[in-house]
Design a protein around this motif. Structure first.
Motif, PDB file in Angstrom:
ATOM      1  N   ASP A  44       0.834  -1.210   0.000  1.00  0.00           N
ATOM      2  CA  ASP A  44       0.000   0.000   0.000  1.00  0.00           C
ATOM      3  C   ASP A  44       0.869   1.261   0.000  1.00  0.00           C
ATOM      4  OD1 ASP A  44      -2.499   1.496   2.215  1.00  0.00           O
ATOM      5  OD2 ASP A  44      -2.283   1.558   0.029  1.00  0.00           O
ATOM      6  N   LEU A  45       1.809   1.300  -0.908  1.00  0.00           N
ATOM      7  CA  LEU A  45       2.741   2.415  -0.947  1.00  0.00           C
ATOM      8  C   LEU A  45       2.056   3.718  -1.324  1.00  0.00           C
ATOM      9  CD1 LEU A  45       5.768   0.547  -2.506  1.00  0.00           C
ATOM     10  CD2 LEU A  45       5.811   1.836  -0.371  1.00  0.00           C
ATOM     11  N   LYS A  46       2.560   4.807  -0.748  1.00  0.00           N
ATOM     12  CA  LYS A  46       2.023   6.134  -0.971  1.00  0.00           C
ATOM     13  C   LYS A  46       3.117   7.031  -1.552  1.00  0.00           C
ATOM     14  CE  LYS A  46      -0.887   5.591   3.124  1.00  0.00           C
ATOM     15  NZ  LYS A  46      -1.285   6.179   4.428  1.00  0.00           N
ATOM     16  N   PRO A  47       2.735   8.098  -2.251  1.00  0.00           N
ATOM     17  CA  PRO A  47       3.752   9.009  -2.800  1.00  0.00           C
ATOM     18  C   PRO A  47       4.711   9.527  -1.736  1.00  0.00           C
ATOM     19  CG  PRO A  47       1.634   9.462  -3.795  1.00  0.00           C
ATOM     20  CD  PRO A  47       1.381   8.450  -2.720  1.00  0.00           C
ATOM     21  N   GLU A  48       4.228   9.694  -0.513  1.00  0.00           N
ATOM     22  CA  GLU A  48       5.097  10.192   0.556  1.00  0.00           C
ATOM     23  C   GLU A  48       6.121   9.167   1.025  1.00  0.00           C
ATOM     24  OE1 GLU A  48       1.745  10.293   0.446  1.00  0.00           O
ATOM     25  OE2 GLU A  48       0.868   9.918   2.443  1.00  0.00           O
ATOM     26  N   ASP A  49       6.038   7.943   0.524  1.00  0.00           N
ATOM     27  CA  ASP A  49       7.059   6.942   0.813  1.00  0.00           C
ATOM     28  C   ASP A  49       8.266   7.075  -0.112  1.00  0.00           C
ATOM     29  OD1 ASP A  49       4.390   4.617   1.348  1.00  0.00           O
ATOM     30  OD2 ASP A  49       5.638   5.552   2.895  1.00  0.00           O
ATOM     31  N   THR A  50       8.170   7.949  -1.106  1.00  0.00           N
ATOM     32  CA  THR A  50       9.277   8.155  -2.033  1.00  0.00           C
ATOM     33  C   THR A  50      10.510   8.642  -1.284  1.00  0.00           C
ATOM     34  OG1 THR A  50       7.836   8.625  -3.909  1.00  0.00           O
ATOM     35  CG2 THR A  50      10.068   9.513  -4.018  1.00  0.00           C
ATOM     36  N   ALA A  51      11.615   7.914  -1.446  1.00  0.00           N
ATOM     37  CA  ALA A  51      12.849   8.239  -0.723  1.00  0.00           C
ATOM     38  C   ALA A  51      13.939   7.252  -1.137  1.00  0.00           C
ATOM     39  CB  ALA A  51      12.624   8.155   0.785  1.00  0.00           C
ATOM     40  N   VAL A  52      15.148   7.551  -0.718  1.00  0.00           N
ATOM     41  CA  VAL A  52      16.228   6.562  -0.769  1.00  0.00           C
ATOM     42  C   VAL A  52      16.173   5.792   0.545  1.00  0.00           C
ATOM     43  CG1 VAL A  52      18.707   6.169  -0.918  1.00  0.00           C
ATOM     44  CG2 VAL A  52      17.652   8.009  -2.264  1.00  0.00           C
ATOM     45  N   TYR A  53      16.125   4.482   0.443  1.00  0.00           N
ATOM     46  CA  TYR A  53      16.025   3.621   1.619  1.00  0.00           C
ATOM     47  C   TYR A  53      17.396   3.009   1.917  1.00  0.00           C
ATOM     48  CZ  TYR A  53      10.987   4.056   1.790  1.00  0.00           C
ATOM     49  OH  TYR A  53       9.723   4.556   1.923  1.00  0.00           O
ATOM     50  N   TYR A  54      17.789   3.096   3.187  1.00  0.00           N
ATOM     51  CA  TYR A  54      19.062   2.587   3.649  1.00  0.00           C
ATOM     52  C   TYR A  54      18.851   1.522   4.717  1.00  0.00           C
ATOM     53  CZ  TYR A  54      20.840   6.982   1.666  1.00  0.00           C
ATOM     54  OH  TYR A  54      21.141   8.028   0.844  1.00  0.00           O
ATOM     55  N   CYS A  55      19.658   0.480   4.680  1.00  0.00           N
ATOM     56  CA  CYS A  55      19.680  -0.442   5.810  1.00  0.00           C
ATOM     57  C   CYS A  55      20.946  -0.160   6.613  1.00  0.00           C
ATOM     58  CB  CYS A  55      19.619  -1.899   5.365  1.00  0.00           C
ATOM     59  SG  CYS A  55      21.068  -2.494   4.502  1.00  0.00           S
ATOM     60  N   ALA A  56      20.906  -0.544   7.872  1.00  0.00           N
ATOM     61  CA  ALA A  56      22.023  -0.287   8.771  1.00  0.00           C
ATOM     62  C   ALA A  56      22.037  -1.325   9.880  1.00  0.00           C
ATOM     63  CB  ALA A  56      21.925   1.120   9.350  1.00  0.00           C
ATOM     64  N   THR A  57      23.208  -1.530  10.441  1.00  0.00           N
ATOM     65  CA  THR A  57      23.340  -2.426  11.574  1.00  0.00           C
ATOM     66  C   THR A  57      23.959  -1.661  12.734  1.00  0.00           C
ATOM     67  OG1 THR A  57      24.229  -4.554  12.299  1.00  0.00           O
ATOM     68  CG2 THR A  57      25.611  -3.266  10.821  1.00  0.00           C
ATOM     69  N   GLN A  58      23.528  -1.993  13.956  1.00  0.00           N
ATOM     70  CA  GLN A  58      24.008  -1.245  15.102  1.00  0.00           C
ATOM     71  C   GLN A  58      25.484  -1.557  15.394  1.00  0.00           C
ATOM     72  OE1 GLN A  58      21.385  -1.439  18.486  1.00  0.00           O
ATOM     73  NE2 GLN A  58      19.810  -0.239  17.465  1.00  0.00           N
ATOM     74  N   LYS A  59      26.103  -0.648  16.124  1.00  0.00           N
ATOM     75  CA  LYS A  59      27.535  -0.755  16.385  1.00  0.00           C
ATOM     76  C   LYS A  59      27.854  -1.891  17.352  1.00  0.00           C
ATOM     77  CE  LYS A  59      28.137   4.244  15.954  1.00  0.00           C
ATOM     78  NZ  LYS A  59      28.474   5.486  16.683  1.00  0.00           N
ATOM     79  N   THR A  60      26.945  -2.129  18.310  1.00  0.00           N
ATOM     80  CA  THR A  60      27.195  -3.144  19.325  1.00  0.00           C
ATOM     81  C   THR A  60      26.030  -4.134  19.351  1.00  0.00           C
ATOM     82  OG1 THR A  60      26.189  -1.749  21.020  1.00  0.00           O
ATOM     83  CG2 THR A  60      28.570  -1.594  20.756  1.00  0.00           C
ATOM     84  N   PRO A  61      26.269  -5.386  19.725  1.00  0.00           N
ATOM     85  CA  PRO A  61      25.194  -6.374  19.760  1.00  0.00           C
ATOM     86  C   PRO A  61      24.213  -6.136  20.900  1.00  0.00           C
ATOM     87  CG  PRO A  61      27.227  -7.316  20.591  1.00  0.00           C
ATOM     88  CD  PRO A  61      27.577  -5.953  20.073  1.00  0.00           C
TER      89      PRO A  61
END
Length: 126
Positions: free
Chosen positions: A85-102
Motif C-alpha cells: 500500500d505504498l504512498k507518494p510520501e514513501d518516495t525516498a532513498v532507503y538505507y539499511c544499517a546495523t548497530q555498532k554493538t550487539p
C-alpha cells in the motif's frame, strides 16, 4: 567491518508493493539489531523500522505501521522490508544499517548504527 548492500527499489504506482533486501557480508557477527531508514529529497534521514537478532521483536515508525514489514534471515545474512500500500510520501532513498554493538535497543537512534548501505531508490507515483 560489515558491508551492506540494498536492492529491490524501483518505481511503483500508489497502492503497489515492493520488497527491499539488504545483504550483509564481512564481519557479520551475532546479536545485532538491524534497521531501515529513508531520506526524501530535501529532508533529513528518518527511521523506518528495526528488528532484533531473533526477528521476534520489531519497531516501526508510526507513518509505516500496518503497511511495511521488516524481517530477517540470519542464515542468509539478509534483512527485508516488505512494502505494501505504498504512498507518494514513501518516495525516498532507503538505507539499511546495523548497530555498532550487539543486543542493542530497537529504539536506538541513528548514532547507534555503525554500518550503512549505499541506499536504494523507491519512487511512488500518484
Amino acid at each position: 567491518q560489515v558491508q551492506l548492500a540494498e536492492s529491490g527499489g524501483g518505481l511503483v504506482q500508489a497502492g503497489g508493493s515492493l520488497r527491499l533486501s539488504c545483504a550483509a557480508s564481512g564481519r557479520t557477527g551475532s546479536g545485532y539489531v538491524m534497521g531501515w531508514f529513508r531520506q526524501a529529497p530535501g529532508e533529513e534521514r528518518e527511521f523506518v523500522a528495526a528488528i532484533n537478532w531473533s526477528g521476534e521483536s520489531t519497531n516501526y515508525a508510526d507513518s509505516v505501521k500496518g503497511r511495511l514489514t521488516i524481517s530477517r534471515d540470519n542464515i542468509k545474512n539478509t534483512v527485508y522490508l516488505q512494502m505494501n500500500d505504498l504512498k507518494p510520501e514513501d518516495t525516498a532513498v532507503y538505507y539499511c544499517a546495523t548497530q555498532k554493538t550487539p543486543w542493542g535497543s530497537l529504539w536506538g537512534t541513528q548514532r547507534d548504527y555503525g554500518s550503512w548501505g549505499q541506499g536504494t531508490q523507491v519512487t511512488v507515483s500518484s
